[in-house]
Design a protein around this motif. Structure first.
Motif, PDB file in Angstrom:
ATOM      1  N   PRO A 194       0.835  -1.205   0.000  1.00 10.32           N
ATOM      2  CA  PRO A 194       0.000   0.000   0.000  1.00 10.32           C
ATOM      3  C   PRO A 194       0.869   1.254   0.000  1.00 10.32           C
ATOM      4  CG  PRO A 194      -0.552  -1.485   1.831  1.00 10.32           C
ATOM      5  CD  PRO A 194       0.777  -1.921   1.283  1.00 10.32           C
ATOM      6  N   THR A 195       0.288   2.341  -0.475  1.00  9.02           N
ATOM      7  CA  THR A 195       0.919   3.655  -0.403  1.00  9.02           C
ATOM      8  C   THR A 195      -0.065   4.608   0.264  1.00  9.02           C
ATOM      9  OG1 THR A 195       2.137   3.273  -2.458  1.00  9.02           O
ATOM     10  CG2 THR A 195       1.967   5.545  -1.693  1.00  9.02           C
ATOM     11  N   VAL A 196       0.380   5.301   1.303  1.00  7.68           N
ATOM     12  CA  VAL A 196      -0.454   6.295   1.973  1.00  7.68           C
ATOM     13  C   VAL A 196      -0.149   7.654   1.358  1.00  7.68           C
ATOM     14  CG1 VAL A 196      -1.010   7.403   4.168  1.00  7.68           C
ATOM     15  CG2 VAL A 196      -0.519   4.943   4.098  1.00  7.68           C
ATOM     16  N   HIS A 197      -1.142   8.214   0.672  1.00  8.14           N
ATOM     17  CA  HIS A 197      -0.956   9.499  -0.013  1.00  8.14           C
ATOM     18  C   HIS A 197      -1.298  10.690   0.874  1.00  8.14           C
ATOM     19  CE1 HIS A 197      -0.096   8.021  -4.090  1.00  8.14           C
ATOM     20  NE2 HIS A 197      -0.917   7.033  -3.805  1.00  8.14           N
ATOM     21  N   ALA A 198      -2.113  10.465   1.899  1.00  4.02           N
ATOM     22  CA  ALA A 198      -2.488  11.557   2.795  1.00  4.02           C
ATOM     23  C   ALA A 198      -3.048  10.962   4.077  1.00  4.02           C
ATOM     24  CB  ALA A 198      -3.528  12.471   2.145  1.00  4.02           C
ATOM     25  N   SER A 199      -2.926  11.722   5.167  1.00  5.00           N
ATOM     26  CA  SER A 199      -3.448  11.270   6.453  1.00  5.00           C
ATOM     27  C   SER A 199      -3.989  12.463   7.224  1.00  5.00           C
ATOM     28  CB  SER A 199      -2.332  10.577   7.260  1.00  5.00           C
ATOM     29  OG  SER A 199      -2.767  10.215   8.548  1.00  5.00           O
ATOM     30  N   ASN A 200      -5.227  12.346   7.700  1.00  6.05           N
ATOM     31  CA  ASN A 200      -5.802  13.335   8.610  1.00  6.05           C
ATOM     32  C   ASN A 200      -5.824  14.750   8.031  1.00  6.05           C
ATOM     33  OD1 ASN A 200      -6.970  14.042  11.137  1.00  6.05           O
ATOM     34  ND2 ASN A 200      -4.998  14.814  11.858  1.00  6.05           N
ATOM     35  N   THR A 201      -6.235  14.882   6.775  1.00  2.00           N
ATOM     36  CA  THR A 201      -6.294  16.213   6.170  1.00  2.00           C
ATOM     37  C   THR A 201      -7.710  16.781   6.277  1.00  2.00           C
ATOM     38  OG1 THR A 201      -6.878  15.495   3.919  1.00  2.00           O
ATOM     39  CG2 THR A 201      -4.551  15.471   4.513  1.00  2.00           C
ATOM     40  N   ASP A 202      -7.802  18.086   6.474  1.00  2.00           N
ATOM     41  CA  ASP A 202      -9.112  18.733   6.470  1.00  2.00           C
ATOM     42  C   ASP A 202      -9.166  19.925   5.519  1.00  2.00           C
ATOM     43  OD1 ASP A 202      -7.634  20.615   7.849  1.00  2.00           O
ATOM     44  OD2 ASP A 202      -8.586  20.247   9.786  1.00  2.00           O
ATOM     45  N   ALA A 203      -8.154  20.036   4.664  1.00  2.00           N
ATOM     46  CA  ALA A 203      -8.132  21.088   3.658  1.00  2.00           C
ATOM     47  C   ALA A 203      -7.209  20.642   2.522  1.00  2.00           C
ATOM     48  CB  ALA A 203      -7.638  22.413   4.256  1.00  2.00           C
ATOM     49  N   GLY A 204      -7.301  21.333   1.397  1.00  2.00           N
ATOM     50  CA  GLY A 204      -6.417  21.037   0.283  1.00  2.00           C
ATOM     51  C   GLY A 204      -7.148  20.503  -0.933  1.00  2.00           C
ATOM     52  N   ASP A 205      -6.577  20.755  -2.100  1.00  3.69           N
ATOM     53  CA  ASP A 205      -7.166  20.338  -3.373  1.00  3.69           C
ATOM     54  C   ASP A 205      -7.027  18.833  -3.566  1.00  3.69           C
ATOM     55  OD1 ASP A 205      -8.078  20.900  -6.222  1.00  3.69           O
ATOM     56  OD2 ASP A 205      -6.157  19.889  -6.547  1.00  3.69           O
ATOM     57  N   LEU A 206      -8.106  18.201  -4.025  1.00  3.69           N
ATOM     58  CA  LEU A 206      -8.101  16.760  -4.289  1.00  3.69           C
ATOM     59  C   LEU A 206      -8.382  16.446  -5.749  1.00  3.69           C
ATOM     60  CD1 LEU A 206     -10.099  15.490  -1.170  1.00  3.69           C
ATOM     61  CD2 LEU A 206      -7.617  15.457  -1.514  1.00  3.69           C
ATOM     62  N   SER A 207      -8.345  17.462  -6.612  1.00  2.00           N
ATOM     63  CA  SER A 207      -8.698  17.228  -8.006  1.00  2.00           C
ATOM     64  C   SER A 207      -7.743  16.263  -8.702  1.00  2.00           C
ATOM     65  CB  SER A 207      -8.741  18.560  -8.774  1.00  2.00           C
ATOM     66  OG  SER A 207      -7.476  19.201  -8.748  1.00  2.00           O
ATOM     67  N   TRP A 208      -6.507  16.121  -8.195  1.00  3.74           N
ATOM     68  CA  TRP A 208      -5.559  15.190  -8.791  1.00  3.74           C
ATOM     69  C   TRP A 208      -6.055  13.759  -8.731  1.00  3.74           C
ATOM     70  CZ3 TRP A 208      -3.519  11.443  -5.567  1.00  3.74           C
ATOM     71  CH2 TRP A 208      -3.655  11.663  -4.200  1.00  3.74           C
ATOM     72  N   LEU A 209      -6.956  13.459  -7.791  1.00  4.67           N
ATOM     73  CA  LEU A 209      -7.479  12.105  -7.674  1.00  4.67           C
ATOM     74  C   LEU A 209      -8.374  11.730  -8.848  1.00  4.67           C
ATOM     75  CD1 LEU A 209      -8.294  11.985  -3.883  1.00  4.67           C
ATOM     76  CD2 LEU A 209      -6.834  10.363  -5.097  1.00  4.67           C
ATOM     77  N   ALA A 210      -8.891  12.719  -9.554  1.00  5.89           N
ATOM     78  CA  ALA A 210      -9.749  12.439 -10.702  1.00  5.89           C
ATOM     79  C   ALA A 210      -8.967  11.819 -11.851  1.00  5.89           C
ATOM     80  CB  ALA A 210     -10.443  13.723 -11.174  1.00  5.89           C
ATOM     81  N   ALA A 211      -7.648  11.959 -11.818  1.00  6.60           N
ATOM     82  CA  ALA A 211      -6.819  11.415 -12.894  1.00  6.60           C
ATOM     83  C   ALA A 211      -5.738  10.503 -12.336  1.00  6.60           C
ATOM     84  CB  ALA A 211      -6.179  12.556 -13.698  1.00  6.60           C
ATOM     85  N   VAL A 212      -6.017   9.848 -11.211  1.00 12.30           N
ATOM     86  CA  VAL A 212      -5.019   8.989 -10.599  1.00 12.30           C
ATOM     87  C   VAL A 212      -4.708   7.822 -11.523  1.00 12.30           C
ATOM     88  CG1 VAL A 212      -6.667   7.530  -9.341  1.00 12.30           C
ATOM     89  CG2 VAL A 212      -4.355   7.843  -8.458  1.00 12.30           C
ATOM     90  N   GLN A 213      -3.451   7.463 -11.597  1.00 13.32           N
ATOM     91  CA  GLN A 213      -3.011   6.391 -12.470  1.00 13.32           C
ATOM     92  C   GLN A 213      -2.401   5.262 -11.657  1.00 13.32           C
ATOM     93  OE1 GLN A 213      -3.428   6.387 -15.859  1.00 13.32           O
ATOM     94  NE2 GLN A 213      -4.523   8.326 -15.588  1.00 13.32           N
ATOM     95  N   ALA A 214      -2.483   4.069 -12.205  1.00  7.92           N
ATOM     96  CA  ALA A 214      -1.826   2.939 -11.559  1.00  7.92           C
ATOM     97  C   ALA A 214      -0.328   3.201 -11.492  1.00  7.92           C
ATOM     98  CB  ALA A 214      -2.108   1.666 -12.341  1.00  7.92           C
TER      99      ALA A 214
END
Length: 234
Positions: A194-214
């Protein structure tokens, strides 16, 4: 594998009054918690989720609805594997009183050895929650492909235990992880680890997840990171 967004429920009336709600039915988000859940839903609005899975407890289902209100497709089935730890006789007591118990120190220092009186062991809690997350993750990838992104709405200790597993940490170290109300954490289960990309965030842009690649191997040196979000027009 797919990418899972782990969302803790927003603040509840029990949280605000210092009670350990556990699996007590009917515990709802308070006004602050509803605002927190709405903010989480707003952050996730830019991510086309293929599914949302929730703990069956009311506070999680309420939080999940704020996410669904900003999505077009998925509904939110419940999974008992994501429900709160069974705290047994601790349930409904104040944290201030529980901190006086001898078991409290063990919960803090050696959670793998803890079984709550009349309730669940913390090791069993981690095992069933990690199994539930991995099962749903595999199912969403099988249906939607490795770029699929989905959300799991659950509880603080549940999400902490999932993150500890993803980080390769022993359960006895999971108290080093903080998971606040309506926070967002992100895990991607690769073929090797597994890869942890973020932990315990309550702000910040998440638009990059719309184009996440394997992805395969971790980039040496950290890589180039995610593309910057598009500039906002004035």
């Amino acid at each position: 594998m797919a990418t899972v967004i782990l969302v803790r429920h927003g603040r509840t009336t029990a949280n605000a009054s210092g009670l350990l709600a556990g699996r007590t039915p009917g515990v709802s988000l308070d006004e602050t918690g509803r605002a927190q859940a709405a903010a989480a839903g707003e952050r996730l609005a830019v991510v086309p989720l293929v599914g949302v899975v929730s703990s069956p407890l009311k506070r999680c289902r309420e939080t999940a609805q704020f996410i669904l209100d900003r999505q077009k497709g998925p509904h939110a089935p419940v999974d008992a594997g994501l429900t709160e730890c069974d705290y047994g006789q601790w349930q409904g007591q104040t944290l201030a009183d529980l901190a006086k118990e001898d078991l409290w120190k063990v919960v803090q220092s050696q959670p793998s050895a803890v079984t709550f009186p009349g309730g669940e062991s913390m090791a069993a809690m981690q095992a069933r929650s990690v199994a539930a997350i991995r099962r749903h993750d595999a199912a969403f990838e099988a249906e939607h492909g490795p770029g699929a992104v989905w959300a799991a709405v659950s509880h603080g200790d549940i999400i902490k235990s999932v993150l500890a597993d993803a980080l390769g940490m022993h359960l006895d170290m999971f108290q080093r992880i903080d998971v606040g109300p309506a926070s967002i954490s992100i895990v991607r289960y690769g073929t090797g680890r597994p890869t942890v990309h973020a932990s315990n965030t309550d702000a910040g842009d998440l638009s990059w997840l719309a184009a996440v690649q394997a992805h395969g191997d971790a980039p040496v040196g950290g890589g180039a990171g995610h593309a910057a979000p598009p500039a906002q027009e004035a």
